[in-house]
Design a protein around this motif. Structure first.
Motif, mmCIF file in Angstrom:
data_model
loop_
_atom_site.group_PDB
_atom_site.id
_atom_site.type_symbol
_atom_site.label_atom_id
_atom_site.label_comp_id
_atom_site.label_asym_id
_atom_site.label_seq_id
_atom_site.Cartn_x
_atom_site.Cartn_y
_atom_site.Cartn_z
ATOM 1 N N LEU A 180 0.807 -1.217 0.000
ATOM 2 C CA LEU A 180 0.000 0.000 0.000
ATOM 3 C C LEU A 180 0.840 1.267 0.000
ATOM 4 O O LEU A 180 0.314 2.366 -0.120
ATOM 5 N N ASP A 181 2.149 1.103 0.120
ATOM 6 C CA ASP A 181 3.072 2.236 0.058
ATOM 7 C C ASP A 181 3.185 2.669 -1.405
ATOM 8 O O ASP A 181 3.659 1.901 -2.237
ATOM 9 N N PRO A 182 2.749 3.886 -1.734
ATOM 10 C CA PRO A 182 2.762 4.325 -3.135
ATOM 11 C C PRO A 182 4.143 4.285 -3.784
ATOM 12 O O PRO A 182 4.256 4.132 -4.987
ATOM 13 N N SER A 183 5.196 4.411 -2.986
ATOM 14 C CA SER A 183 6.535 4.373 -3.582
ATOM 15 C C SER A 183 6.971 2.941 -3.894
ATOM 16 O O SER A 183 7.910 2.730 -4.652
ATOM 17 N N ALA A 184 6.285 1.944 -3.319
ATOM 18 C CA ALA A 184 6.666 0.542 -3.534
ATOM 19 C C ALA A 184 5.827 -0.120 -4.620
ATOM 20 O O ALA A 184 6.313 -0.983 -5.337
ATOM 21 N N ALA A 185 4.573 0.249 -4.715
ATOM 22 C CA ALA A 185 3.686 -0.408 -5.677
ATOM 23 C C ALA A 185 2.650 0.582 -6.186
ATOM 24 O O ALA A 185 2.226 1.475 -5.457
ATOM 25 N N LYS A 186 2.275 0.404 -7.412
ATOM 26 C CA LYS A 186 1.234 1.236 -8.020
ATOM 27 C C LYS A 186 -0.018 0.384 -8.154
ATOM 28 O O LYS A 186 -0.120 -0.457 -9.037
ATOM 29 N N LEU A 187 -0.947 0.563 -7.221
ATOM 30 C CA LEU A 187 -2.202 -0.188 -7.258
ATOM 31 C C LEU A 187 -3.293 0.692 -7.846
ATOM 32 O O LEU A 187 -3.498 1.827 -7.401
ATOM 33 N N SER A 188 -3.991 0.141 -8.823
ATOM 34 C CA SER A 188 -5.091 0.880 -9.436
ATOM 35 C C SER A 188 -6.314 0.802 -8.528
ATOM 36 O O SER A 188 -6.359 0.028 -7.560
ATOM 37 N N GLU A 189 -7.304 1.574 -8.845
ATOM 38 C CA GLU A 189 -8.563 1.532 -8.085
ATOM 39 C C GLU A 189 -9.169 0.135 -8.190
ATOM 40 O O GLU A 189 -9.695 -0.403 -7.206
ATOM 41 N N ALA A 190 -9.071 -0.481 -9.355
ATOM 42 C CA ALA A 190 -9.585 -1.848 -9.544
ATOM 43 C C ALA A 190 -8.820 -2.839 -8.671
ATOM 44 O O ALA A 190 -9.416 -3.741 -8.081
ATOM 45 N N ASP A 191 -7.497 -2.671 -8.579
ATOM 46 C CA ASP A 191 -6.693 -3.537 -7.707
ATOM 47 C C ASP A 191 -7.153 -3.406 -6.254
ATOM 48 O O ASP A 191 -7.320 -4.403 -5.548
ATOM 49 N N LEU A 192 -7.318 -2.169 -5.807
ATOM 50 C CA LEU A 192 -7.744 -1.927 -4.422
ATOM 51 C C LEU A 192 -9.122 -2.524 -4.158
ATOM 52 O O LEU A 192 -9.359 -3.121 -3.101
ATOM 53 N N ASN A 193 -10.027 -2.385 -5.126
ATOM 54 C CA ASN A 193 -11.368 -2.957 -4.977
ATOM 55 C C ASN A 193 -11.300 -4.486 -4.893
ATOM 56 O O ASN A 193 -12.002 -5.099 -4.087
ATOM 57 N N GLU A 194 -10.457 -5.072 -5.701
ATOM 58 C CA GLU A 194 -10.315 -6.532 -5.679
ATOM 59 C C GLU A 194 -9.717 -7.011 -4.355
ATOM 60 O O GLU A 194 -10.170 -7.993 -3.773
ATOM 61 N N LEU A 195 -8.721 -6.303 -3.866
ATOM 62 C CA LEU A 195 -8.135 -6.654 -2.570
ATOM 63 C C LEU A 195 -9.172 -6.511 -1.448
ATOM 64 O O LEU A 195 -9.261 -7.357 -0.556
ATOM 65 N N GLU A 196 -9.943 -5.460 -1.515
ATOM 66 C CA GLU A 196 -10.992 -5.244 -0.521
ATOM 67 C C GLU A 196 -12.007 -6.391 -0.550
ATOM 68 O O GLU A 196 -12.412 -6.906 0.503
ATOM 69 N N SER A 197 -12.375 -6.812 -1.740
ATOM 70 C CA SER A 197 -13.296 -7.937 -1.891
ATOM 71 C C SER A 197 -12.694 -9.236 -1.343
ATOM 72 O O SER A 197 -13.378 -10.020 -0.683
ATOM 73 N N MET A 198 -11.402 -9.451 -1.587
ATOM 74 C CA MET A 198 -10.727 -10.644 -1.085
ATOM 75 C C MET A 198 -10.709 -10.655 0.442
ATOM 76 O O MET A 198 -10.938 -11.698 1.071
ATOM 77 N N ILE A 199 -10.477 -9.501 1.048
ATOM 78 C CA ILE A 199 -10.468 -9.398 2.509
ATOM 79 C C ILE A 199 -11.866 -9.677 3.060
ATOM 80 O O ILE A 199 -12.032 -10.407 4.043
ATOM 81 N N ARG A 200 -12.873 -9.135 2.409
ATOM 82 C CA ARG A 200 -14.257 -9.363 2.830
ATOM 83 C C ARG A 200 -14.598 -10.852 2.783
ATOM 84 O O ARG A 200 -15.172 -11.404 3.728
ATOM 85 N N LYS A 201 -14.216 -11.523 1.691
ATOM 86 C CA LYS A 201 -14.478 -12.965 1.547
ATOM 87 C C LYS A 201 -13.733 -13.756 2.612
ATOM 88 O O LYS A 201 -14.261 -14.714 3.177
ATOM 89 N N TYR A 202 -12.503 -13.355 2.908
ATOM 90 C CA TYR A 202 -11.714 -14.032 3.939
ATOM 91 C C TYR A 202 -12.397 -13.902 5.297
ATOM 92 O O TYR A 202 -12.505 -14.873 6.045
ATOM 93 N N ARG A 203 -12.876 -12.706 5.607
ATOM 94 C CA ARG A 203 -13.566 -12.475 6.887
ATOM 95 C C ARG A 203 -14.835 -13.325 6.973
ATOM 96 O O ARG A 203 -15.130 -13.927 8.006
ATOM 97 N N ASP A 204 -15.600 -13.351 5.897
ATOM 98 C CA ASP A 204 -16.838 -14.135 5.876
ATOM 99 C C ASP A 204 -16.547 -15.621 6.050
ATOM 100 O O ASP A 204 -17.253 -16.310 6.784
ATOM 101 N N LYS A 205 -15.509 -16.084 5.408
ATOM 102 C CA LYS A 205 -15.123 -17.500 5.499
ATOM 103 C C LYS A 205 -14.686 -17.846 6.919
ATOM 104 O O LYS A 205 -15.006 -18.916 7.435
ATOM 105 N N ARG A 206 -13.973 -16.934 7.569
ATOM 106 C CA ARG A 206 -13.501 -17.155 8.949
ATOM 107 C C ARG A 206 -14.666 -17.223 9.926
ATOM 108 O O ARG A 206 -14.597 -17.954 10.912
ATOM 109 N N LYS A 207 -15.721 -16.471 9.664
ATOM 110 C CA LYS A 207 -16.886 -16.453 10.546
ATOM 111 C C LYS A 207 -17.672 -17.759 10.467
ATOM 112 O O LYS A 207 -18.315 -18.143 11.421
ATOM 113 N N SER A 208 -17.594 -18.406 9.324
ATOM 114 C CA SER A 208 -18.369 -19.644 9.102
ATOM 115 C C SER A 208 -17.811 -20.813 9.841
ATOM 116 O O SER A 208 -16.724 -20.993 10.153
#
Length: 95
Positions: free
Chosen positions: A67-95
């Protein structure tokens, strides 16, 4: 390929074979070297070593590095996909 290059290649393949990272099969008079583990297994092992070596075992610190802008260039789509992956991980952990 010269004799020295052939010898160097053979030594390298033998090294990886000894380390159990590669295996070989005989095809006629030559050996064909293949990966000894599945790609997913190797990827998980490499990530584990990376996090342990450079981030003191902290997955959070490793993720923060991306997430450090000097280390990686993440697009808005990349950030949205990562956010979705985190959400799925959280949901899976709750189950």
């Amino acid at each position: 390929m010269g004799a020295q290059a052939t010898s160097t290649c053979a030594r390298s393949c033998a090294f990886w074979n000894e380390k159990a990272n590669a295996r070989h099969v005989e095809e006629g008079v030559k050996y064909v070297y293949l990966p000894a583990v599945e790609r997913e297994t190797a990827k998980k092992s490499a990530i584990h070593r990376l996090v342990a070596t450079f981030f003191d075992g902290s997955a959070k610190a490793a993720a923060a590095a991306f997430l450090d802008p000097s280390a990686a260039k993440l697009s808005e789509a990349d950030l949205n996909e990562l956010e979705s992956m985190i959400r799925k991980y959280r949901d899976k952990r709750k189950s």
